[in-house]
Scaffold this active site. Structure first.
Site, mmCIF file in Angstrom:
data_model
loop_
_atom_site.group_PDB
_atom_site.id
_atom_site.type_symbol
_atom_site.label_atom_id
_atom_site.label_comp_id
_atom_site.label_asym_id
_atom_site.label_seq_id
_atom_site.Cartn_x
_atom_site.Cartn_y
_atom_site.Cartn_z
ATOM 1 N N ASN A 9 3.679 4.132 -16.426
ATOM 2 C CA ASN A 9 3.412 4.949 -15.847
ATOM 3 C C ASN A 9 4.676 4.110 -14.661
ATOM 4 O OD1 ASN A 9 4.014 5.993 -12.902
ATOM 5 N ND2 ASN A 9 1.407 5.726 -13.076
ATOM 6 N N HIS A 95 -2.852 11.597 -10.149
ATOM 7 C CA HIS A 95 -2.357 9.724 -9.709
ATOM 8 C C HIS A 95 -3.047 9.568 -8.275
ATOM 9 C CE1 HIS A 95 -1.497 5.726 -9.258
ATOM 10 N NE2 HIS A 95 -1.109 5.867 -10.904
ATOM 11 N N GLU A 97 -2.415 7.764 -6.123
ATOM 12 C CA GLU A 97 -1.532 7.573 -5.027
ATOM 13 C C GLU A 97 -0.811 9.358 -4.564
ATOM 14 O OE1 GLU A 97 1.781 5.367 -7.426
ATOM 15 O OE2 GLU A 97 -0.184 3.260 -7.489
ATOM 16 N N GLU A 167 -8.937 5.843 -13.234
ATOM 17 C CA GLU A 167 -8.573 4.231 -12.893
ATOM 18 C C GLU A 167 -8.626 4.296 -11.392
ATOM 19 O OE1 GLU A 167 -3.769 4.084 -14.051
ATOM 20 O OE2 GLU A 167 -3.753 5.718 -12.465
ATOM 21 N N GLY A 173 -2.401 -2.100 -9.560
ATOM 22 C CA GLY A 173 -1.986 -2.701 -8.889
ATOM 23 C C GLY A 173 -2.471 -3.761 -7.760
HETATM 24 P P1 PGA Z 1 -1.305 -0.906 -12.869
HETATM 25 O O1 PGA Z 1 -1.306 0.564 -12.185
HETATM 26 O O2 PGA Z 1 -1.353 -1.090 -13.688
HETATM 27 O O3 PGA Z 1 -0.128 -1.518 -11.661
HETATM 28 O O4 PGA Z 1 -2.927 -1.272 -12.097
HETATM 29 C C1 PGA Z 1 -1.913 1.639 -12.648
HETATM 30 C C2 PGA Z 1 -1.591 3.102 -12.317
HETATM 31 O O5 PGA Z 1 -1.192 3.258 -11.536
HETATM 32 O O6 PGA Z 1 -1.679 3.999 -12.718
#
Ligand code: PGA
Length: 256
Positions: A9, A95, A97, A167, A173
């Site tokens: 992603n 997602h 976000e 997730e 992140g």
């Molecule tokens: P990350 O993000 O691997 O940077 O933790 C995962 C994602 O947002 O799908």
């Protein structure tokens, strides 16, 4: 046996030159992924460029979002038909976000999931709890309600081409990865929900990815878990070496 899916992603990263370089490096070295399926999900702005760069290499193309309406006056949105037209096969939906920064609800994710499936796209439907929800002992409840909300009305035939991504929001992140026990517990729960809503045979075919700070050094342990069928990778997917190392780790697990 479920073929692991290793999905990158790219979020709102890369420019023309770096998207081309990343895609061409992954395409050239795609055989390092062994039996794992590779997927890259660039910003929609770079989908055509990445598609052309990948060429005939064994790397799939995914989008990061789509709108549920087929066409019309929806300034700024992108339809499923447009993604199909560009050769896109997968689309990430719900997602964290998009849920927590852009305010998407389970109902939005559900509309998009049904639209994607109707157009022949394979949705990667994300679920995951906030840290406060985990600390309040509500993880299972949150996952259950996101699962039923986002996947309402998805037929048995459609769920098999749907991918679910767990997730934990607190792991995205942040460098804080779920422990193998935490990940497997939720993945097992998701498999149980699939069995209850469909049946055991169907549940066995659906891939459930883990996402949240997956890196080359933790990939093998996570990918070895019985109900983890691949990874949704943010930060590490922007470095071809790391992305391919995660895919290789996952493929190695499958061979044991
Ligand atoms: P990350 O993000 O691997 O940077 O933790 C995962 C994602 O947002 O799908």
């Amino acid at each position: 046996m479920r073929t692991p899916l290793i999905a990158g992603n790219w979020k709102m990263n890369t420019d023309t030159a770096s998207a081309r370089l990343l895609a061409s490096t992954i395409a050239r070295r795609a055989d390092e992924a062994g039996d794992s399926e590779l997927l890259v999900c660039p910003s929609s702005v770079y989908l055509s460029l990445v598609r052309d760069t990948i060429g005939s290499a064994a790397v799939g193309l995914g989008a990061q979002n789509v709108y549920h309406e087929a066409n019309g006056a929806f300034t700024g949105e992108i339809s499923t038909a447009m993604l199909c037209d560009l050769g896109v096969q997968y689309v990430i939906l719900g997602h964290s976000e998009r849920r927590h920064i852009l305010g998407e609800t389970d109902a939005d994710v559900n509309r998009k999931t049904l639209a994607a499936l109707g157009a022949g796209l394979r949705p990667i439907v994300c679920v995951g709890e906030l840290l406060s929800e985990r600390e309040a002992g509500k993880t299972a409840e949150v996952i259950h309600s996101q699962f039923s909300g986002a996947l309402a009305g998805v037929s048995a035939e459609q769920i098999v081409s749907t991918v679910i991504a767990y997730e934990p929001v607190w792991a995205i992140g942040t460098g804080k990865v779920a422990t193998p026990e935490q990940a497997e517990e939720v993945h097992r729960d998701l498999r149980k929900l699939l069995t209850e809503c469909y049946n055991a045979g169907i549940a066995d075919k659906v891939r459930i990815l883990y996402g949240g700070s997956v890196k080359p050094d933790n990939a093998k342990q996570l990918m070895a878990l019985p109900n983890v069928d691949g990874a949704l990778i943010g930060g590490a997917s922007l470095k071809a070496d790391d992305f391919l190392a995660i895919a290789a780790a996952s493929a190695a697990v499958g061979q044991v």
